[in-house]
Scaffold this motif. Structure first.
Motif, PDB file in Angstrom:
ATOM      1  N   GLN B 183      63.641  35.384  22.559  1.00 41.49           N
ATOM      2  CA  GLN B 183      64.390  35.968  23.945  1.00 41.49           C
ATOM      3  C   GLN B 183      64.596  34.581  24.841  1.00 41.49           C
ATOM      4  OE1 GLN B 183      61.410  38.642  25.527  1.00 41.49           O
ATOM      5  NE2 GLN B 183      61.251  39.603  23.473  1.00 41.49           N
ATOM      6  N   LYS B 184      63.630  33.975  25.038  1.00 41.08           N
ATOM      7  CA  LYS B 184      63.834  32.774  25.902  1.00 41.08           C
ATOM      8  C   LYS B 184      64.908  31.723  25.680  1.00 41.08           C
ATOM      9  CE  LYS B 184      60.472  29.731  28.617  1.00 41.08           C
ATOM     10  NZ  LYS B 184      60.821  29.807  29.819  1.00 41.08           N
ATOM     11  N   LYS B 187      68.580  32.846  25.977  1.00 46.10           N
ATOM     12  CA  LYS B 187      69.038  32.724  27.336  1.00 46.10           C
ATOM     13  C   LYS B 187      69.803  31.510  27.635  1.00 46.10           C
ATOM     14  CE  LYS B 187      66.138  36.075  29.693  1.00 46.10           C
ATOM     15  NZ  LYS B 187      64.879  36.155  30.617  1.00 46.10           N
ATOM     16  N   ASN B 190      73.054  31.025  25.613  1.00 48.80           N
ATOM     17  CA  ASN B 190      74.053  31.730  26.376  1.00 48.80           C
ATOM     18  C   ASN B 190      74.339  31.160  27.841  1.00 48.80           C
ATOM     19  OD1 ASN B 190      74.552  34.226  24.850  1.00 48.80           O
ATOM     20  ND2 ASN B 190      72.620  35.125  25.672  1.00 48.80           N
TER      21      ASN B 190
END
Lengths: 210, 210
Positions: B183-184, B187, B190
């Motif tokens: 998840q981290k 980011k 992105n």
């Protein structure tokens, strides 16, 4: 015994470790390519792990001293300092692309020598990156972010061309040992610094605008 | 012959290739860990190169199909499509982190099987990235840039955690097989897309603002 035998052995070892891997290379292969006998290798490096350790140490001693030199300019700002580090490290890798490739590949193995390199040179590398990032946060130059995650990205960008030299040549037609590559790719890493590290920096309470 | 012998052999090969390297692993080691005899390995995979090829093919078949699936959403915009690709590829690597690690390391060697993988799967990968980048330039979503240099950066970011698993764990204390990491780190990639790929896009002459 030739005067430059040691140098020839190292050159041959780098070439063979790079193309056949450390495990896929024998002392005999290295002796053959360096045109020395195996006893000469034993005299200079004891054994194959000794030769690999020499390659690692040789690579990281210079690598870390580039970082130290660049860190000396921290007073001119964290962003400037980081950019100087990137210039120097990219140039160093481009100049020693074969050695960089084999060192990075063999670092992915789990061995005694790799663990020693990690607990010395790679901890030092982390320490310098950390200092620069911390100054950058403190001086409101960098957007606050997890330091390990910044290191992953920056090292990913720095190492990629050297960890995948065949792919670069055969698939992308990009040649990391050409000067053109170094200049062009440097701009890309600088863009990462400018755009993802230095943009949207929140203003600190009580910060002094310089 | 055990029914799941083939599966056990592949599992053992991935584990051993990952920790000792392909050259540092023998068919005997694999047979020992998989608790089968060497004839069973020969029956399923012929020899050691056959086993490595199976690992590569197994990895890249799924990898490319993730890309194909994500590319189907190109009509929703190039940036959206690229982000979908990144989600899926990162997730795929996290779920198969051992296999990804060994595949990426062995891809840095120069061998027959590596050349075959490059001329098939990695050309396909390049083709899909190229399509997305070209749409992004055409639709004014991405800042115009050299496609190979964009692929180097994006692949560098995507591959780094899996090419250096020991370093990640021992030096940075980051664990790529934990959900939190995925998840981290997603980011961060992105952010690269938003900030370095999609910022400062020059307006095209005669472009239609949607």
């Amino acid at each position: 015994m030739k005067k430059n035998a040691k140098e020839e052995i190292v050159k041959a070892a780098i070439t063979l470790f790079k193309s056949n891997g450390y495990s896929g290379t024998s002392i005999r292969d290295i002796a053959g390519l360096a045109k020395v006998n195996t006893a000469t290798i034993a005299y200079h490096f004891e054994n194959k792990p000794g030769l690999l350790e020499y390659c690692f140490t040789n690579f990281f001693e210079q690598y870390i001293s580039k970082m130290e030199e660049a860190y000396a300019s921290i007073d001119k700002g964290a962003k400037n300092c980081l950019k100087r580090m990137v210039v120097d490290l990219l140039h160093y890798q481009c100049e020693n692309s074969k050695l960089a490739s084999l060192v990075y590949r063999e670092m992915s193995m789990d061995s005694q020598v790799v663990r020693e390199i990690m607990s010395t040179y790679l901890l030092k590398e982390k320490y310098y990156f950390q200092l620069v990032f911390e100054r950058g946060f403190e001086w409101n130059e960098f957007r606050p972010h997890s330091i390990p995650y910044l290191i992953i990205q920056l090292k990913g960008l720095l190492m990629m061309p050297f960890m995948n030299t065949h792919y670069m040549r055969e698939v992308l037609y990009v040649f990391p040992n050409e000067p053109f590559f170094e200049q062009k790719y440097l701009k890309d890493i600088n863009l990462w610094i400018d755009k993802t590290l230095c943009s949207d920096v929140p203003m600190k309470m009580g910060a002094v605008i310089k």
